[in-house]
Design an enzyme around this catalytic site. Structure first.
Site, PDB file in Angstrom:
ATOM      1  N   ARG A   9       0.839  -1.184   0.000  1.00 28.16           N
ATOM      2  CA  ARG A   9       0.000   0.000   0.000  1.00 28.16           C
ATOM      3  C   ARG A   9       0.878   1.240   0.000  1.00 28.16           C
ATOM      4  O   ARG A   9       2.077   1.165   0.250  1.00 28.16           O
ATOM      5  CB  ARG A   9      -0.915  -0.014   1.226  1.00 28.16           C
ATOM      6  CG  ARG A   9      -1.997  -1.057   1.193  1.00 28.16           C
ATOM      7  CD  ARG A   9      -2.693  -1.153   2.534  1.00 28.16           C
ATOM      8  NE  ARG A   9      -3.141   0.162   2.987  1.00 28.16           N
ATOM      9  CZ  ARG A   9      -3.355   0.487   4.260  1.00 28.16           C
ATOM     10  NH1 ARG A   9      -3.152  -0.411   5.218  1.00 28.16           N
ATOM     11  NH2 ARG A   9      -3.781   1.697   4.584  1.00 28.16           N
ATOM     12  N   SER A  11       0.597   4.024   1.987  1.00 32.84           N
ATOM     13  CA  SER A  11       0.751   4.790   3.214  1.00 32.84           C
ATOM     14  C   SER A  11       2.186   4.712   3.721  1.00 32.84           C
ATOM     15  O   SER A  11       2.935   3.789   3.396  1.00 32.84           O
ATOM     16  CB  SER A  11      -0.209   4.271   4.292  1.00 32.84           C
ATOM     17  OG  SER A  11       0.236   3.036   4.807  1.00 32.84           O
ATOM     18  N   LYS A  79      -2.925  -8.147  11.457  1.00 31.09           N
ATOM     19  CA  LYS A  79      -4.243  -7.967  12.049  1.00 31.09           C
ATOM     20  C   LYS A  79      -5.280  -7.540  11.017  1.00 31.09           C
ATOM     21  O   LYS A  79      -6.476  -7.644  11.264  1.00 31.09           O
ATOM     22  CB  LYS A  79      -4.192  -6.954  13.182  1.00 31.09           C
ATOM     23  CG  LYS A  79      -4.022  -5.524  12.746  1.00 31.09           C
ATOM     24  CD  LYS A  79      -4.073  -4.577  13.916  1.00 31.09           C
ATOM     25  CE  LYS A  79      -4.060  -3.140  13.454  1.00 31.09           C
ATOM     26  NZ  LYS A  79      -5.208  -2.820  12.588  1.00 31.09           N
ATOM     27  N   ASP A  80      -4.829  -7.036   9.854  1.00 34.03           N
ATOM     28  CA  ASP A  80      -5.760  -6.639   8.807  1.00 34.03           C
ATOM     29  C   ASP A  80      -6.224  -7.803   7.948  1.00 34.03           C
ATOM     30  O   ASP A  80      -7.175  -7.658   7.170  1.00 34.03           O
ATOM     31  CB  ASP A  80      -5.112  -5.594   7.893  1.00 34.03           C
ATOM     32  CG  ASP A  80      -5.013  -4.223   8.549  1.00 34.03           C
ATOM     33  OD1 ASP A  80      -5.691  -4.014   9.576  1.00 34.03           O
ATOM     34  OD2 ASP A  80      -4.263  -3.371   8.038  1.00 34.03           O
ATOM     35  N   THR A 123     -10.004   7.008  18.723  1.00 31.74           N
ATOM     36  CA  THR A 123      -9.552   5.684  18.309  1.00 31.74           C
ATOM     37  C   THR A 123     -10.419   5.189  17.166  1.00 31.74           C
ATOM     38  O   THR A 123     -11.613   5.499  17.112  1.00 31.74           O
ATOM     39  CB  THR A 123      -9.603   4.662  19.455  1.00 31.74           C
ATOM     40  OG1 THR A 123      -9.306   3.351  18.927  1.00 31.74           O
ATOM     41  CG2 THR A 123     -10.972   4.611  20.098  1.00 31.74           C
ATOM     42  N   SER A 125     -11.060   2.026  16.657  1.00 27.26           N
ATOM     43  CA  SER A 125     -11.212   0.609  16.987  1.00 27.26           C
ATOM     44  C   SER A 125     -12.297   0.370  18.020  1.00 27.26           C
ATOM     45  O   SER A 125     -12.218   0.914  19.130  1.00 27.26           O
ATOM     46  CB  SER A 125      -9.873   0.076  17.521  1.00 27.26           C
ATOM     47  OG  SER A 125     -10.053  -1.116  18.246  1.00 27.26           O
ATOM     48  N   ARG A 127     -12.637  -2.346  19.619  1.00 31.29           N
ATOM     49  CA  ARG A 127     -11.949  -3.093  20.677  1.00 31.29           C
ATOM     50  C   ARG A 127     -11.342  -2.132  21.689  1.00 31.29           C
ATOM     51  O   ARG A 127     -11.493  -2.301  22.908  1.00 31.29           O
ATOM     52  CB  ARG A 127     -10.854  -3.968  20.041  1.00 31.29           C
ATOM     53  CG  ARG A 127      -9.910  -4.621  21.050  1.00 31.29           C
ATOM     54  CD  ARG A 127      -8.724  -5.244  20.342  1.00 31.29           C
ATOM     55  NE  ARG A 127      -7.978  -4.284  19.557  1.00 31.29           N
ATOM     56  CZ  ARG A 127      -7.081  -3.429  20.047  1.00 31.29           C
ATOM     57  NH1 ARG A 127      -6.813  -3.428  21.352  1.00 31.29           N
ATOM     58  NH2 ARG A 127      -6.449  -2.591  19.261  1.00 31.29           N
ATOM     59  N   ARG A 128     -10.636  -1.121  21.193  1.00 31.78           N
ATOM     60  CA  ARG A 128     -10.055  -0.124  22.091  1.00 31.78           C
ATOM     61  C   ARG A 128     -11.160   0.678  22.785  1.00 31.78           C
ATOM     62  O   ARG A 128     -11.081   0.936  23.993  1.00 31.78           O
ATOM     63  CB  ARG A 128      -9.135   0.817  21.309  1.00 31.78           C
ATOM     64  CG  ARG A 128      -7.881   0.134  20.779  1.00 31.78           C
ATOM     65  CD  ARG A 128      -7.068   1.087  19.918  1.00 31.78           C
ATOM     66  NE  ARG A 128      -5.909   0.408  19.352  1.00 31.78           N
ATOM     67  CZ  ARG A 128      -5.482   0.583  18.099  1.00 31.78           C
ATOM     68  NH1 ARG A 128      -6.120   1.393  17.284  1.00 31.78           N
ATOM     69  NH2 ARG A 128      -4.423  -0.066  17.660  1.00 31.78           N
ATOM     70  N   ARG A 145     -10.538   8.195  11.987  1.00 32.20           N
ATOM     71  CA  ARG A 145      -9.880   7.525  10.869  1.00 32.20           C
ATOM     72  C   ARG A 145      -8.702   8.352  10.405  1.00 32.20           C
ATOM     73  O   ARG A 145      -8.542   9.505  10.782  1.00 32.20           O
ATOM     74  CB  ARG A 145     -10.871   7.323   9.714  1.00 32.20           C
ATOM     75  CG  ARG A 145     -11.712   6.060   9.825  1.00 32.20           C
ATOM     76  CD  ARG A 145     -12.218   5.621   8.458  1.00 32.20           C
ATOM     77  NE  ARG A 145     -11.120   5.260   7.581  1.00 32.20           N
ATOM     78  CZ  ARG A 145     -11.281   4.946   6.293  1.00 32.20           C
ATOM     79  NH1 ARG A 145     -12.487   4.980   5.749  1.00 32.20           N
ATOM     80  NH2 ARG A 145     -10.249   4.592   5.548  1.00 32.20           N
ATOM     81  N   GLY A 146      -7.880   7.759   9.555  1.00 29.17           N
ATOM     82  CA  GLY A 146      -6.735   8.463   9.012  1.00 29.17           C
ATOM     83  C   GLY A 146      -5.432   7.755   9.309  1.00 29.17           C
ATOM     84  O   GLY A 146      -5.382   6.826  10.116  1.00 29.17           O
ATOM     85  N   ASN A 147      -4.358   8.195   8.649  1.00 25.39           N
ATOM     86  CA  ASN A 147      -3.066   7.574   8.888  1.00 25.39           C
ATOM     87  C   ASN A 147      -2.478   8.062  10.212  1.00 25.39           C
ATOM     88  O   ASN A 147      -3.086   8.856  10.922  1.00 25.39           O
ATOM     89  CB  ASN A 147      -2.113   7.826   7.710  1.00 25.39           C
ATOM     90  CG  ASN A 147      -1.866   9.311   7.468  1.00 25.39           C
ATOM     91  OD1 ASN A 147      -1.899  10.129   8.387  1.00 25.39           O
ATOM     92  ND2 ASN A 147      -1.600   9.672   6.227  1.00 25.39           N
ATOM     93  N   VAL A 148      -1.312   7.577  10.539  1.00 23.14           N
ATOM     94  CA  VAL A 148      -0.709   7.897  11.841  1.00 23.14           C
ATOM     95  C   VAL A 148      -0.515   9.397  12.003  1.00 23.14           C
ATOM     96  O   VAL A 148      -0.858   9.977  13.051  1.00 23.14           O
ATOM     97  CB  VAL A 148       0.631   7.149  12.012  1.00 23.14           C
ATOM     98  CG1 VAL A 148       1.371   7.654  13.247  1.00 23.14           C
ATOM     99  CG2 VAL A 148       0.386   5.645  12.124  1.00 23.14           C
ATOM    100  N   THR A 150      -2.100  11.863  10.588  1.00 25.89           N
ATOM    101  CA  THR A 150      -3.397  12.520  10.727  1.00 25.89           C
ATOM    102  C   THR A 150      -3.934  12.370  12.145  1.00 25.89           C
ATOM    103  O   THR A 150      -4.456  13.328  12.742  1.00 25.89           O
ATOM    104  CB  THR A 150      -4.398  11.935   9.724  1.00 25.89           C
ATOM    105  OG1 THR A 150      -3.932  12.175   8.397  1.00 25.89           O
ATOM    106  CG2 THR A 150      -5.779  12.553   9.892  1.00 25.89           C
ATOM    107  N   ARG A 151      -3.796  11.192  12.701  1.00 31.61           N
ATOM    108  CA  ARG A 151      -4.316  10.952  14.043  1.00 31.61           C
ATOM    109  C   ARG A 151      -3.527  11.718  15.100  1.00 31.61           C
ATOM    110  O   ARG A 151      -4.102  12.299  16.029  1.00 31.61           O
ATOM    111  CB  ARG A 151      -4.307   9.450  14.337  1.00 31.61           C
ATOM    112  CG  ARG A 151      -5.228   8.682  13.411  1.00 31.61           C
ATOM    113  CD  ARG A 151      -5.294   7.219  13.789  1.00 31.61           C
ATOM    114  NE  ARG A 151      -6.070   6.478  12.803  1.00 31.61           N
ATOM    115  CZ  ARG A 151      -6.703   5.339  13.039  1.00 31.61           C
ATOM    116  NH1 ARG A 151      -6.656   4.804  14.247  1.00 31.61           N
ATOM    117  NH2 ARG A 151      -7.373   4.729  12.098  1.00 31.61           N
ATOM    118  N   CYS A 238     -13.844  -7.076  12.225  1.00 34.43           N
ATOM    119  CA  CYS A 238     -13.284  -5.789  12.650  1.00 34.43           C
ATOM    120  C   CYS A 238     -14.260  -4.962  13.461  1.00 34.43           C
ATOM    121  O   CYS A 238     -13.859  -4.040  14.158  1.00 34.43           O
ATOM    122  CB  CYS A 238     -12.817  -5.011  11.435  1.00 34.43           C
ATOM    123  SG  CYS A 238     -14.187  -4.415  10.410  1.00 34.43           S
TER     124      CYS A 238
END
Length: 318
Positions: A9, A11, A79-80, A123, A125, A127-128, A145-148, A150-151, A238
């Protein structure tokens, strides 16, 4: 020498992970070329992942590239990967695992316990979300949402008080110094397979299988096998708040596999935690046993409430 075409990918985290695998293959004498593959999840960064089809949206395009012969191998965050197998492909190597934990990045260097009640924590997730809510700290947990980058920007810009991300991604990107707390799995169990990579190839490609075989770490494979069997047997995906972590530890008679899992109500009002130990070579059987224990103790009832929760929070750390 034949060039190994490695699909990745676009990213920053995905290319970092793929480059890590490529460098190890090069050290073994192989010529490797990175091939960028655009996935639906990368193109659409606003629609909740559950509506797009879950984390599988980051995998399907890479699998199609493999099946069509456009690439020879692909690297995924393990995990994906959907737990349902694709007969066209196989995971030929699971390299040594990075940090499996979740990590908190909060304003002013705060830890979870130091965040004032009402603090906003982002988050992507369920789960989190569920496990953080279960801690009873009075936090306001919001979907993200978003990449690292962005978060993290949500904290740096003051839009959120904190975010929770996978520790492995932050370490791989050289952003570990921004972590204000590494979350203890006793509080927040990670996603099954978190921190591990999967090197996937075509099922009939013996040449590439031989090339990547030295990258496989038996302990990591045993751990993630047990974790993913739990997830599969619970028929959870998910959008289900399920965490699992296996570790190879020293037992009385040598190495043994310690497996823990949690199933939580999405709002954190209840959770079910169970653990078992067994032989590393019987990882799948251990996962089946723990899943059955969870189901016998009411896990299905907890997960069934997920249909009424906000589907905008979905598992993604990239």
């Amino acid at each position: 020498m034949t060039v190994l075409r490695l699909g990745t990918r676009r990213s920053a985290l995905a290319t970092t992970q793929s480059s890590w695998v490529a460098d190890r293959l090069r050290s073994l004498g192989h010529d490797v070329e990175l091939v960028e593959v655009s996935t639906q999840g990368d193109r659409d960064t606003t629609t909740p992942l559950a509506q797009l089809g879950g984390t599988g949206v980051f995998v399907s395009a890479l699998r199609e590239a493999l099946a069509e012969g456009r690439v020879d191998l692909a690297v995924h965050s393990l995990k994906d990967l959907p737990t349902a197998p694709d007969p066209r492909t196989t995971v030929a190597a699971v390299p040594v695992r990075e940090d499996a934990r979740d990590a908190l990045v909060a304003r002013d260097g705060l830890t979870l316990a130091e965040l004032p009640a009402g603090s906003t924590v982002g988050t992507g997730s369920p789960r989190r979300h569920a496990q953080l809510a279960a801690l009873g700290l009075g936090l306001e947990i919001t979907g993200l949402r978003g990449n690292v980058d962005t978060r993290l920007a949500h904290v740096h810009d003051g839009r959120l008080d904190a975010v929770v991300l996978a520790a492995a991604g932050l370490r791989r990107l050289g952003r570990a110094d921004e972590v204000t707390e590494w979350l203890d799995p006793l509080q927040v169990l990670p996603a099954p397979g978190q921190g591990a990579l999967a090197v996937e190839i075509r099922a009939d490609d013996a040449v590439t299988a031989a090339a990547v075989a030295p990258l496989d770490d038996p302990d990591t494979r045993a751990c993630v096998t047990a974790e993913r069997v739990v997830l599969a047997d619970l028929e959870a995906g998910c959008s289900a708040p399920v965490g699992a972590l296996a570790e190879v530890v020293e037992g009385m008679d040598g190495a043994e596999l310690s497996l823990r899992a949690v199933v939580a109500a999405p709002d954190g009002s209840a959770d079910l935690r169970r653990s078992l130990t067994g032989a590393p070579e019987e990882a799948a059987a251990l996962g089946h046993r723990l899943a059955r224990l969870l189901l016998d103790d009411g896990a299905a009832d907890l997960m069934s409430t997920s249909t009424s929760t906000d589907r905008s929070v979905t598992e993604r750390a990239q």
